[in-house]
Design an enzyme around this catalytic site. Structure first.
Site, short mmCIF file in Angstrom:
data_model
loop_
_atom_site.label_atom_id
_atom_site.label_comp_id
_atom_site.label_asym_id
_atom_site.label_seq_id
_atom_site.Cartn_x
_atom_site.Cartn_y
_atom_site.Cartn_z
N GLY A 1 -4.19 -8.80 5.99
CA GLY A 1 -3.22 -7.71 6.16
C GLY A 1 -3.43 -6.75 5.01
N CYS B 1 13.27 -7.41 3.22
CA CYS B 1 12.61 -6.14 3.50
C CYS B 1 13.71 -5.25 4.09
CB CYS B 1 11.51 -6.44 4.51
SG CYS B 1 10.48 -5.04 4.94
N GLY C 1 3.94 -2.15 -1.14
CA GLY C 1 2.49 -2.00 -1.23
C GLY C 1 1.95 -1.90 -2.64
N CYS D 1 8.04 3.25 -3.59
CA CYS D 1 8.17 3.34 -2.13
C CYS D 1 8.48 4.75 -1.66
CB CYS D 1 9.27 2.39 -1.65
SG CYS D 1 9.01 1.94 0.05
P1 FAD Z 1 0.65 -8.75 6.10
O1 FAD Z 1 0.25 -7.33 6.09
O2 FAD Z 1 1.71 -9.20 7.05
O3 FAD Z 1 -0.67 -9.59 6.35
C1 FAD Z 1 -0.69 -10.98 6.58
C2 FAD Z 1 -2.02 -11.36 7.18
O4 FAD Z 1 -2.11 -12.79 7.29
C3 FAD Z 1 -2.23 -10.80 8.59
O5 FAD Z 1 -3.54 -10.33 8.69
C4 FAD Z 1 -2.04 -12.04 9.49
O6 FAD Z 1 -2.77 -11.96 10.68
C5 FAD Z 1 -2.60 -13.12 8.57
N1 FAD Z 1 -2.15 -14.46 8.95
C6 FAD Z 1 -0.90 -14.88 9.22
N2 FAD Z 1 -0.92 -16.18 9.56
C7 FAD Z 1 -2.20 -16.59 9.48
C8 FAD Z 1 -2.86 -17.82 9.73
N3 FAD Z 1 -2.21 -18.92 10.13
N4 FAD Z 1 -4.19 -17.87 9.56
C9 FAD Z 1 -4.91 -16.79 9.16
N5 FAD Z 1 -4.33 -15.60 8.92
C10 FAD Z 1 -2.99 -15.50 9.08
N6 FAD Z 1 5.59 -1.36 1.86
C11 FAD Z 1 5.35 -0.17 1.25
O7 FAD Z 1 4.97 -0.15 0.10
N7 FAD Z 1 5.52 1.01 1.91
C12 FAD Z 1 5.92 1.06 3.19
O8 FAD Z 1 6.08 2.13 3.76
C13 FAD Z 1 6.17 -0.19 3.87
N8 FAD Z 1 6.56 -0.18 5.15
C14 FAD Z 1 6.77 -1.36 5.80
C15 FAD Z 1 7.16 -1.34 7.13
C16 FAD Z 1 7.42 -2.52 7.80
C17 FAD Z 1 7.84 -2.47 9.23
C18 FAD Z 1 7.31 -3.76 7.13
C19 FAD Z 1 7.60 -5.05 7.83
C20 FAD Z 1 6.91 -3.79 5.79
C21 FAD Z 1 6.63 -2.61 5.10
N9 FAD Z 1 6.21 -2.60 3.77
C22 FAD Z 1 5.98 -1.39 3.15
C23 FAD Z 1 6.11 -3.86 2.99
C24 FAD Z 1 4.66 -4.40 2.85
O9 FAD Z 1 3.84 -3.42 2.26
C25 FAD Z 1 4.06 -4.84 4.17
O10 FAD Z 1 4.85 -5.84 4.76
C26 FAD Z 1 2.64 -5.38 4.05
O11 FAD Z 1 2.07 -5.42 5.33
C27 FAD Z 1 2.57 -6.76 3.43
O12 FAD Z 1 1.24 -7.12 3.25
P2 FAD Z 1 0.75 -8.65 3.25
O13 FAD Z 1 -0.74 -8.60 3.13
O14 FAD Z 1 1.50 -9.43 2.27
O15 FAD Z 1 1.15 -9.22 4.68
#
Ligand code: FAD
Length: 425
Positions: free
Chosen positions: A10, A159, A320, A353
């Site tokens: 992600g 969130c 982010g 943000c």
């Molecule tokens: P994710 O992006 O959710 O990535 C997780 C990854 O793990 C995915 O690729 C998924 O497929 C993978 N995964 C899950 N389970 C498994 C498994 N069993 N095996 C292998 N892979 C797996 N932050 C900001 O700074 N600005 C914003 O504008 C902002 N907007 C947001 C809007 C929304 C709707 C949400 C929910 C959050 C927002 N955020 C924002 C907060 C944050 O930046 C995001 O949630 C971000 O996507 C988090 O990144 P991450 O890599 O931790 O998780």
């Protein structure tokens, strides 16, 4: 030679892979394992239900990008992480052994913890592109027969910004469709006050967001617990300071989007010493697990204690820029270990943000995240909407090209004109 595995691609995992690649020695190998071969830019999800964005606009095909950077890619979900054996078991029955593992699996969305919550129940979600597309279809139907709308974040959510964004985006879209006058809107949140954001407010987010709510005729309920959701009806308890129930509400709705509680993914839940009781990965100040010293973690899956007690549980958001700071610290630390040194880099965990409101927005910077702060700044205006669009385009272009630096940092610093925010110390 070492094999470094990034689990999850992600926002955190993709940037992690690019930055880690830069820190490897010749001959070291990097593999990314993830569930989905395509990445979708989650911060753009609130624009999907109103059709201001389509899936393709925010999608990145990871295989060619990783191939270009010399990163092995395995788009197969993990079934279980076995840190004692230094391997990840995948759902196709295969296993991947590692010397270093970086867990970046984001949250599991715990809709099942509240009866009737979520896209398989009676409310919509914008947390995943598939959910957001489902919400788009539901919103189109809703507009043919407008009724009340409820948007918010339930107890245990960590969130909140996207719930505010989505509220004002929907408000803007309803005004454009000339049906806003037919739609009473209510914001229901676990936060103790509007603008708390899981951070005890940043700058004047309380004042700014309350004022926006009033100007846009949006009612709100704070310190609220969703008991259950039936088709078209949400059952909500307002909780007093002492934990008693102050009031109960049965709120009718024709469309609802509620951010769910988060927990860690099943593949790590219950692994002793690796995770907390909610399944979030335990890390020290160097992003390293205290028990398994070759396991690191970045992003939403990292365990962070709540800001302080609130009548209804509220988690701390991981945004982010903060995630990027965890990524940079992790890449530098593993780079040091690979060269015979010790970890010395710490993420700054600053919260930065841009919250888009459709035609304006609110921006904030919290440094450090926990008050009292050195930088405690918030601002609002039409510029935030423009900055968010510019930032989205910039970020997606960088991700498609496979460029490791700079991501959020440069975009944020450019847009906000704040030149001194550091990612690591
Ligand atoms: P994710 O992006 O959710 O990535 C997780 C990854 O793990 C995915 O690729 C998924 O497929 C993978 N995964 C899950 N389970 C498994 C498994 N069993 N095996 C292998 N892979 C797996 N932050 C900001 O700074 N600005 C914003 O504008 C902002 N907007 C947001 C809007 C929304 C709707 C949400 C929910 C959050 C927002 N955020 C924002 C907060 C944050 O930046 C995001 O949630 C971000 O996507 C988090 O990144 P991450 O890599 O931790 O998780």
């Amino acid at each position: 030679m070492a094999h470094v595995v990034v689990l999850g691609a992600g926002l955190g995992g993709v940037v992690m892979a690019y930055e880690m690649k830069d820190q490897l020695r010749p001959g070291d190998k990097l593999t990314v394992i993830t569930k989905d071969p395509k990445y979708h830019f989650v911060p753009s999800n609130p624009w999907i239900p109103v059709r201001w964005r389509q899936r393709e606009d925010i999608q990145i095909d990871l295989a060619p990008t990783f191939a270009k950077r010399g990163i092995d890619f395995k788009p197969v979900a993990a079934k279980k992480v076995h840190p004692e054996a230094n391997k990840v078991e995948l759902v196709d029955g295969s296993e991947v052994a590692y010397d270093f593992l970086i867990i970046a699996t984001g949250p599991e969305l715990a809709f099942d913890e509240i009866e009737g919550l979520g896209p398989n129940g009676n409310t919509q979600s914008i947390c995943h592109i598939d959910h957001a597309e489902q919400a788009a279809a539901a919103f189109d139907e809703f507009c043919k027969d407008p009724k009340p709308i409820i948007i918010g974040a339930v107890q245990g959510a960590s969130c909140f910004g996207p719930a505010y964004e989505f509220t004002f985006i929907i408000d803007t879209e309803l005004r454009r469709r000339k049906i806003r006058d037919k739609v009473p809107m209510t914001f229901v949140t676990a936060e103790p006050y509007i603008g708390h954001l899981g951070l005890d407010g940043v700058g004047d987010t309380k004042g700014l967001l309350e004022s926006e709510m009033r100007e846009h005729h949006i009612k709100w309920l704070t310190s609220s617990r969703v008991k259950k959701v039936e088709p078209g009806k949400m059952f909500v308890e307002e909780v007093a300071e002492d934990g008693s129930v102050r009031a109960t509400h049965e709120l009718p709705f024709g469309f609802s989007m509620m951010l769910p509680p988060f927990r860690g993914i099943e593949a790590v839940r219950g692994v002793e010493g690796l995770v907390n009781p909610r399944g979030f990965i335990l890390v020290d100040k160097h992003q390293c697990n205290p028990k398994y010293r070759n396991v690191f973690s970045v992003g939403v899956c990292v365990a962070i204690p709540p800001m302080g007690p609130t009548p209804v549980p509220c988690g701390v958001p991981k945004t982010g820029f903060m995630i990027e700071s965890m990524v940079t610290a992790t890449a530098l630390n593993i780079g040091q270990i690979l060269r015979g040194g010790e970890s010395s880099h710490e993420a700054t965990w600053n919260a930065v943000c841009l919250a888009d409101f459709g035609d304006s927005g609110v921006a904030f910077v919290a440094q450090p995240q926990i008050p009292p702060r050195n930088v405690n700044w918030s601002s609002s205006g039409k510029w935030v909407h423009a900055a968010k669009i510019g930032f989205e385009k910039y970020f997606i272009r960088k991700m498609r090209r496979g460029e490791s630096e700079p991501f959020y940092e440069k975009a944020m610093l450019d847009f906000l004109g704040i030149g001194k925010l550091k990612k690591t110390t």
